[in-house]
Design a protein around this motif. Structure first.
Motif, mmCIF file in Angstrom:
data_model
loop_
_atom_site.group_PDB
_atom_site.id
_atom_site.type_symbol
_atom_site.label_atom_id
_atom_site.label_comp_id
_atom_site.label_asym_id
_atom_site.label_seq_id
_atom_site.Cartn_x
_atom_site.Cartn_y
_atom_site.Cartn_z
ATOM 1 N N THR A 38 -18.186 0.189 -18.968
ATOM 2 C CA THR A 38 -17.303 0.357 -20.122
ATOM 3 C C THR A 38 -18.059 0.120 -21.421
ATOM 4 O O THR A 38 -19.246 -0.199 -21.427
ATOM 5 N N CYS A 39 -17.348 0.316 -22.520
ATOM 6 C CA CYS A 39 -17.932 0.152 -23.849
ATOM 7 C C CYS A 39 -18.197 -1.330 -24.123
ATOM 8 O O CYS A 39 -17.578 -2.212 -23.533
ATOM 9 N N ALA A 40 -19.121 -1.584 -25.033
ATOM 10 C CA ALA A 40 -19.430 -2.963 -25.400
ATOM 11 C C ALA A 40 -18.360 -3.574 -26.303
ATOM 12 O O ALA A 40 -18.419 -4.762 -26.623
ATOM 13 N N ASP A 41 -17.363 -2.802 -26.676
ATOM 14 C CA ASP A 41 -16.313 -3.240 -27.606
ATOM 15 C C ASP A 41 -15.671 -4.565 -27.142
ATOM 16 O O ASP A 41 -15.286 -4.705 -25.976
ATOM 17 N N SER A 42 -15.528 -5.488 -28.094
ATOM 18 C CA SER A 42 -15.034 -6.836 -27.762
ATOM 19 C C SER A 42 -13.571 -6.840 -27.319
ATOM 20 O O SER A 42 -13.098 -7.807 -26.716
ATOM 21 N N ARG A 43 -12.855 -5.750 -27.609
ATOM 22 C CA ARG A 43 -11.429 -5.729 -27.277
ATOM 23 C C ARG A 43 -11.154 -5.218 -25.863
ATOM 24 O O ARG A 43 -10.019 -5.249 -25.408
ATOM 25 N N THR A 62 -22.072 -0.594 -22.211
ATOM 26 C CA THR A 62 -22.959 0.102 -23.131
ATOM 27 C C THR A 62 -22.124 0.626 -24.295
ATOM 28 O O THR A 62 -20.926 0.863 -24.145
ATOM 29 N N VAL A 63 -22.754 0.790 -25.422
ATOM 30 C CA VAL A 63 -22.042 1.332 -26.578
ATOM 31 C C VAL A 63 -21.518 2.730 -26.227
ATOM 32 O O VAL A 63 -22.261 3.607 -25.799
ATOM 33 N N GLY A 64 -20.198 2.888 -26.344
ATOM 34 C CA GLY A 64 -19.574 4.183 -26.052
ATOM 35 C C GLY A 64 -19.510 4.514 -24.573
ATOM 36 O O GLY A 64 -19.366 5.680 -24.217
ATOM 37 N N ASN A 65 -19.617 3.500 -23.719
ATOM 38 C CA ASN A 65 -19.674 3.692 -22.252
ATOM 39 C C ASN A 65 -20.488 4.931 -21.866
ATOM 40 O O ASN A 65 -20.049 5.763 -21.079
ATOM 41 N N GLN A 66 -21.687 4.981 -22.444
ATOM 42 C CA GLN A 66 -22.585 6.100 -22.156
ATOM 43 C C GLN A 66 -23.356 5.859 -20.861
ATOM 44 O O GLN A 66 -23.776 4.726 -20.574
ATOM 45 N N ILE A 67 -23.522 6.914 -20.084
ATOM 46 C CA ILE A 67 -24.315 6.869 -18.861
ATOM 47 C C ILE A 67 -25.344 7.994 -18.948
ATOM 48 O O ILE A 67 -25.020 9.143 -18.651
ATOM 49 N N PRO A 68 -26.559 7.694 -19.374
ATOM 50 C CA PRO A 68 -27.558 8.770 -19.444
ATOM 51 C C PRO A 68 -27.768 9.387 -18.062
ATOM 52 O O PRO A 68 -27.761 8.673 -17.059
ATOM 53 N N PRO A 69 -27.922 10.713 -18.000
ATOM 54 C CA PRO A 69 -28.175 11.333 -16.697
ATOM 55 C C PRO A 69 -29.486 10.841 -16.099
ATOM 56 O O PRO A 69 -30.387 10.423 -16.829
ATOM 57 N N HIS A 70 -29.579 10.900 -14.784
ATOM 58 C CA HIS A 70 -30.785 10.452 -14.101
ATOM 59 C C HIS A 70 -32.004 11.214 -14.626
ATOM 60 O O HIS A 70 -31.971 12.430 -14.779
ATOM 61 N N GLY A 71 -33.073 10.459 -14.900
ATOM 62 C CA GLY A 71 -34.314 11.079 -15.331
ATOM 63 C C GLY A 71 -34.436 11.267 -16.824
ATOM 64 O O GLY A 71 -35.487 11.648 -17.325
ATOM 65 N N SER A 72 -33.357 11.000 -17.585
ATOM 66 C CA SER A 72 -33.449 11.158 -19.035
ATOM 67 C C SER A 72 -34.132 9.931 -19.635
ATOM 68 O O SER A 72 -34.165 8.864 -19.023
ATOM 69 N N ALA A 73 -34.671 10.096 -20.834
ATOM 70 C CA ALA A 73 -35.545 9.082 -21.423
ATOM 71 C C ALA A 73 -34.943 7.682 -21.519
ATOM 72 O O ALA A 73 -35.550 6.733 -21.028
ATOM 73 N N PRO A 74 -33.767 7.482 -22.123
ATOM 74 C CA PRO A 74 -33.344 6.100 -22.359
ATOM 75 C C PRO A 74 -32.422 5.526 -21.279
ATOM 76 O O PRO A 74 -31.650 4.639 -21.556
ATOM 77 N N GLU A 75 -32.481 6.017 -20.036
ATOM 78 C CA GLU A 75 -31.486 5.589 -19.047
ATOM 79 C C GLU A 75 -31.646 4.120 -18.650
ATOM 80 O O GLU A 75 -30.679 3.436 -18.408
ATOM 81 N N GLY A 76 -32.880 3.635 -18.540
ATOM 82 C CA GLY A 76 -33.260 2.249 -18.296
ATOM 83 C C GLY A 76 -32.269 1.347 -17.593
ATOM 84 O O GLY A 76 -32.041 1.448 -16.398
ATOM 85 N N GLY A 77 -31.683 0.441 -18.368
ATOM 86 C CA GLY A 77 -30.849 -0.596 -17.789
ATOM 87 C C GLY A 77 -29.598 -0.071 -17.126
ATOM 88 O O GLY A 77 -29.121 -0.652 -16.146
ATOM 89 N N VAL A 78 -29.056 1.025 -17.639
ATOM 90 C CA VAL A 78 -27.837 1.576 -17.047
ATOM 91 C C VAL A 78 -28.140 2.111 -15.651
ATOM 92 O O VAL A 78 -27.408 1.840 -14.696
ATOM 93 N N ALA A 79 -29.243 2.853 -15.535
ATOM 94 C CA ALA A 79 -29.623 3.403 -14.227
ATOM 95 C C ALA A 79 -29.858 2.283 -13.223
ATOM 96 O O ALA A 79 -29.468 2.377 -12.055
#
Ligand SMILES: [Zn+2]
Length: 226
Positions: A38-43, A62-79
């Motif tokens: 989910t989003c990092a929003d405190s509410r 994550t901000v905006g509950n973003q899930i970078p697709p597999h193999g994309s540059a900034p996926e890091g911690g979410v992946a």
């Protein structure tokens, strides 16, 4: 800060003793039911709105509950969170939860507001597909409605990204994992959930449809290959 420390002191004195056995059981292992992204929003407080106990939810924010697709540059911690929850812990459900009045989605609608936030601007490129769906298909709507539609489309788009992660794809194919798209309405406390077959969000209840109905892979015997 004193408010947080006071809170901890109350937890240690009043809450922890009531759950001592639960924490003792959890001290050496966890077996959560769901990965909750989910989003990092405190509410948005996943444990509160699902009335979950420690050990129930593996949470990735994550901000905006973003899930970078597999193999994309900034996926890091979410992946890594996805891989660990799905492959190592064997969660049976993944919930992607967006929400009303999302600042990240507002910024996706108005990228000019991100000129001093280059990292956030780069991160929210993962919402480009959802932005395009909304801006090209809903013309002439007021900002509030566009924001709501974008937050919903973003949930759907991030579920598609989620499916590109190998651990998710493999377990989806075996029918061992269900994906859910939730939208939390801050002002009312309601949750609506994405029905993939109907292509719309509907109130969450027992029997609500999922974002990915269970499926099974075919089981071939050696003779089938001939
Ligand atoms: Zn948000």
């Amino acid at each position: 800060m004193n408010k947080l420390i006071d809170g901890f002191l109350r937890f240690k004195k009043n809450v922890f003793p009531q759950k001592r056995a639960l924490f003792r059981d959890l001290a050496g292992a966890q077996s959560p039911t769901a990965l909750f992204i989910t989003c990092a929003d405190s509410r948005v407080v996943p444990d509160l709105i699902t009335q979950s106990q420690p050990g129930d939810l593996f949470i990735c924010r994550t901000v905006g509950n973003q899930i970078p697709p597999h193999g994309s540059a900034p996926e890091g911690g979410v992946a890594s969170s996805i891989e660990y929850a799905v492959h190592a812990l064997g969660v049976q459900h993944v919930i992607v939860c967006g929400h009303s009045d999302c600042g990240a989605m507002n910024a996706v609608l108005h990228p000019e507001r991100l000129k001093d936030l280059p990292s956030t601007n780069a991160w929210l490129k993962n919402a480009a597909a959802a932005r395009s769906v909304v801006l090209e298909n809903y013309v002439g709507l007021v900002d509030d409605v566009l924001l709501h539609l974008l937050a919903e489309e973003n949930i759907v788009a991030q579920i598609e990204n989620l499916k590109t992660h190998p651990a998710v794809a493999a377990r989806l194919a075996r029918g061992e994992l269900q994906l859910h798209g939730w939208f939390y309405h801050i002002h009312s406390g309601d949750i609506t959930t994405y029905d993939a077959q109907a292509g719309r969000f509907a109130p969450l209840d027992h029997g609500s449809a999922t974002a990915t109905p269970p499926r099974r892979i075919y089981h071939f015997s050696a003779g089938d290959a001939a």
